[in-house]
Design an enzyme around this catalytic site. Structure first.
Site, PDB file in Angstrom:
ATOM      1  CG  ASP A  57      -2.292   0.657   0.896  1.00  0.00           C
ATOM      2  OD1 ASP A  57      -2.265   1.818   0.451  1.00  0.00           O
ATOM      3  OD2 ASP A  57      -3.357   0.049   1.093  1.00  0.00           O
ATOM      4  CG  HIS A 102      -1.034   1.713  -3.562  1.00  0.00           C
ATOM      5  ND1 HIS A 102      -2.121   1.345  -2.802  1.00  0.00           N
ATOM      6  CD2 HIS A 102      -0.876   0.736  -4.485  1.00  0.00           C
ATOM      7  CE1 HIS A 102      -2.605   0.197  -3.246  1.00  0.00           C
ATOM      8  NE2 HIS A 102      -1.854  -0.200  -4.270  1.00  0.00           N
TER       9      HIS A 102
END
Length: 497
Positions: free
Chosen positions: A304, A327
């Site tokens: 993430d 991300h």
């Protein structure tokens, strides 16, 4: 935000009471312990300068100033835990820190099987209650199994946890208390705390990632946070000022690896943080309602956000950070369910982002309020990143999000020295700004983004964004609108700071 803050504090207080009740034996530990401060402890005891904290006259009350920017070693040389300096001998003249050895003094077994929670928590409590500088030592060569625990302050002096061994969480979610699955290691009101060493903290998150409620693995939080999906944050610092974390290897968190809530004066450096790319919600470092933060010389490879910056964050400096697989570096998401979110004075400098879904991102939900302002992304190298530069004010995790007439105001964002390659599945620059609240004062300079493969350079995407390119960019960003929107005076009043 105030209501959310009160709720969070209530939860942590309840957790502290729960752990204190369930583990009340900590304060009645009968094992003999010794407050070491003689010469033979110098190999383990950092000097006062190694464990920075507030002065003795203000350690429990004054909020520390923002930490100074790191000089760094450049984007190419990120230290790993093996590079972290060993603790230096304590200064003489009576200023040596007391050492509390969790094995020798408090009976920890350190075989990775026996429960060492009691020993480590009692060592913390003892060091916390003593005046002066204290070092809780978890030595190399040992593996400590620790269950969910709250390390509570404020302490009489400053406490350093020197972890040179390994600390592991229970690997089976069923072994966690049913009402304590949101946090593993919590530092509450632990002002002046230092967590450092050459050791490893392993959250044993594999079985958490495989829970049925997490079927959308690796989708950036789309698995949800229902009661059946509660997963522990690995290390959470709550209402703790002047905190230092340095030199550790952090891995396999069930959810966020680090979370700093309502803190002031945070310095994180020299860390290696890692989890598989498919691990859901495993943000490397999350910051919320926190100010005066320095993150430097850190590598994060996870599933993430590398670093995520939430509401109520002010004065953040991120330098010499390497991010991969996840991300990227994100501000947000902000403004969910109509909430007010304020973020200002964020600098990201000398970063490398590799094979990530996003590079540097600002993401907000429709219907929120507040502002994101004074943000600078400088000298960031992209390697095969899908969305190197992105502002998304239509952030949504489902197909049911409705258009709204309010939004978090994004203004004063600069991109300089952003170079490298992008995954050609999408445009390298994406500015999707609110219909009602346009993005303003967005500037670019020395931006060069080329496709990682093929010859096509995709055009940037712009929607309702005002700004300029100070120098020619690759690809050209011709879609920015000049000047300011006609109702800019009204929108500028939305700024929080």
């Amino acid at each position: 935000m105030e209501a959310a803050g009160r709720t969070a504090i209530a939860v942590l207080l309840a957790l502290a009471v729960l752990c204190g009740g369930a583990q009340g034996r900590y304060h009645h530990h009968t094992a003999k312990h010794t407050r070491h401060n003689s010469a033979h402890t110098h190999a383990h005891a950092p000097s006062h300068s190694q464990a920075p904290g507030p002065s003795s006259g203000s350690r429990r009350h004054a909020s520390p100033p923002a930490p100074p920017p790191s000089s760094g070693s450049g984007a190419g040389g990120y230290p790993t835990p093996s590079d972290a300096p060993a603790p230096e001998p304590a200064a003489g003249g009576g200023g040596a820190a007391a050492v509390y050895d969790v094995v020798k003094d408090f009976g920890a077994v350190g075989d990775g099987v026996a429960d060492d929670t009691d020993a480590i928590k009692t060592a913390w409590d003892t060091a916390c209650q003593d005046d002066g500088d204290g070092v809780v030592l978890a030595a190399s060569g040992y593996s400590f199994l620790v269950h969910t625990t709250v390390f509570t302050g404020p302490c009489q002096g400053t406490v350093t946890i020197q972890l040179d061994g390994t600390m592991v969480a229970p690997s089976d979610p069923d072994r966690w208390p049913a009402n304590s699955k949101r946090n593993w290691l919590v530092f509450y009101n632990a002002h002046g705390t230092t967590l450092r060493g050459a050791g490893v903290i392993d959250g044993k998150g594999q079985k958490w990632w495989e829970l049925p409620c997490k079927e959308h693995k690796g989708q950036g939080g789309s698995s949800g946070h229902g009661s059946s999906c509660d997963s522990p944050v690995m290390l959470r610092f709550f209402t703790s000022n002047n905190v230092t974390v340095h030199g550790l290897k952090i891995q396999n968190s069930p959810e966020f690896h680090f979370r700093f809530d309502s803190c002031r004066g945070v310095h994180v450096s020299g860390l290696s943080i890692s989890s598989p790319q498919t691990s859901p919600n495993t943000d490397g470092i999350h910051i919320e309602n926190t100010q005066d933060v320095l993150i430097s010389d850190v590598s994060v490879f996870n599933g993430d956000d590398c670093v995520s910056i939430g509401a109520g964050t002010l004065n953040v400096h991120i330098e010499n950070v390497t991010c991969g697989l996840g991300h990227g570096i994100s501000i947000g998401s902000l403004g969910k369910q109509g909430t007010r979110a304020c973020v200002s004075n964020v600098t990201v400098r000398n970063a490398v982002i590799r094979h990530s879904d996003n590079g540097v991102r600002i993401k907000t939900w429709q219907g929120g309020s507040g502002s994101v302002s004074e943000v600078s992304f400088q000298d960031v190298r992209m390697e095969a990143v899908r969305n190197p530069i992105i502002i998304d004010q239509y952030y949504c995790l489902s197909k049911s999000c409705q258009n709204a007439t309010t939004a978090v105001f994004v203004s004063g964002v600069s991109y300089a020295g952003i170079r490298g390659t992008y995954d050609a599945r999408s445009a390298p620059i994406h500015f999707g700004c609110s219909d009602a609240v346009p993005c303003t004062n967005i500037t670019l300079a020395d931006v060069e983004l080329l496709p990682a493969s093929g010859q096509t350079v995709d055009d940037p995407f712009c929607w309702n964004v005002y700004g300029n390119a100070a120098t020619p960019t690759v690809p050209p960003v011709a879609c920015l609108m000049d000047g300011v929107p006609g109702n800019y005076a009204d929108k500028s009043s939305l700024k929080c700071y």
